[in-house]
Design a protein around this motif. Structure first.
Motif, PDB file in Angstrom:
ATOM      1  N   TRP A  84       3.989   1.414  -2.551  1.00 17.22           N
ATOM      2  CA  TRP A  84       5.231   1.828  -3.193  1.00 17.22           C
ATOM      3  C   TRP A  84       4.937   2.721  -4.407  1.00 17.22           C
ATOM      4  O   TRP A  84       5.588   3.742  -4.610  1.00 17.22           O
ATOM      5  N   LEU A  85       3.931   2.335  -5.200  1.00 14.20           N
ATOM      6  CA  LEU A  85       3.563   3.143  -6.366  1.00 14.20           C
ATOM      7  C   LEU A  85       3.041   4.522  -5.953  1.00 14.20           C
ATOM      8  O   LEU A  85       3.359   5.528  -6.592  1.00 14.20           O
ATOM      9  N   TYR A 139       3.868   6.121  -3.232  1.00  8.29           N
ATOM     10  CA  TYR A 139       5.037   6.849  -2.742  1.00  8.29           C
ATOM     11  C   TYR A 139       5.822   7.434  -3.909  1.00  8.29           C
ATOM     12  O   TYR A 139       6.219   8.597  -3.882  1.00  8.29           O
ATOM     13  N   ARG A 140       6.050   6.633  -4.944  1.00  2.74           N
ATOM     14  CA  ARG A 140       6.793   7.111  -6.114  1.00  2.74           C
ATOM     15  C   ARG A 140       6.053   8.272  -6.792  1.00  2.74           C
ATOM     16  O   ARG A 140       6.670   9.237  -7.224  1.00  2.74           O
ATOM     17  N   ARG A 141       4.746   8.172  -6.881  1.00  2.00           N
ATOM     18  CA  ARG A 141       3.952   9.239  -7.491  1.00  2.00           C
ATOM     19  C   ARG A 141       4.038  10.507  -6.653  1.00  2.00           C
ATOM     20  O   ARG A 141       4.161  11.614  -7.183  1.00  2.00           O
ATOM     21  N   ILE A 186       6.520  11.433  -4.682  1.00  2.00           N
ATOM     22  CA  ILE A 186       7.863  11.997  -4.854  1.00  2.00           C
ATOM     23  C   ILE A 186       7.963  12.717  -6.201  1.00  2.00           C
ATOM     24  O   ILE A 186       8.505  13.823  -6.288  1.00  2.00           O
ATOM     25  N   ALA A 187       7.440  12.125  -7.255  1.00  2.00           N
ATOM     26  CA  ALA A 187       7.493  12.752  -8.579  1.00  2.00           C
ATOM     27  C   ALA A 187       6.718  14.072  -8.584  1.00  2.00           C
ATOM     28  O   ALA A 187       7.184  15.072  -9.144  1.00  2.00           O
TER      29      ALA A 187
END
Length: 64
Positions: A15-16, A18-20, A22-23
């Motif tokens: 999840w982390l 994935y968030r990175r 996307i950012a």
């Protein structure tokens, strides 16, 4: 029980990541939009106002 902990750790890590991802994608898209707009208008750069001093300076990638 250890398998559950490992699965939870892997899910949180995924999840982390994935968030990175996307950012980073959003930051690259914004940089691309800005460069395209500068190319269309013939501008050399984008000016931003420093809220403390009130002076303008060219926006750098690190200013984001």
């Amino acid at each position: 029980m250890p398998q559950l902990i490992i699965i939870v750790v892997l899910l949180v890590g995924a999840w982390l990541l994935y968030r990175r991802f996307i950012a980073d994608a959003q930051r690259l898209a914004e940089r691309s939009r800005r460069a395209e707009k500068e190319r269309q208008t013939g501008a050399i750069g984008t000016l931003v106002k420093d809220p403390v001093t009130g002076e303008y300076h060219l926006k750098k990638d690190e200013d984001e």
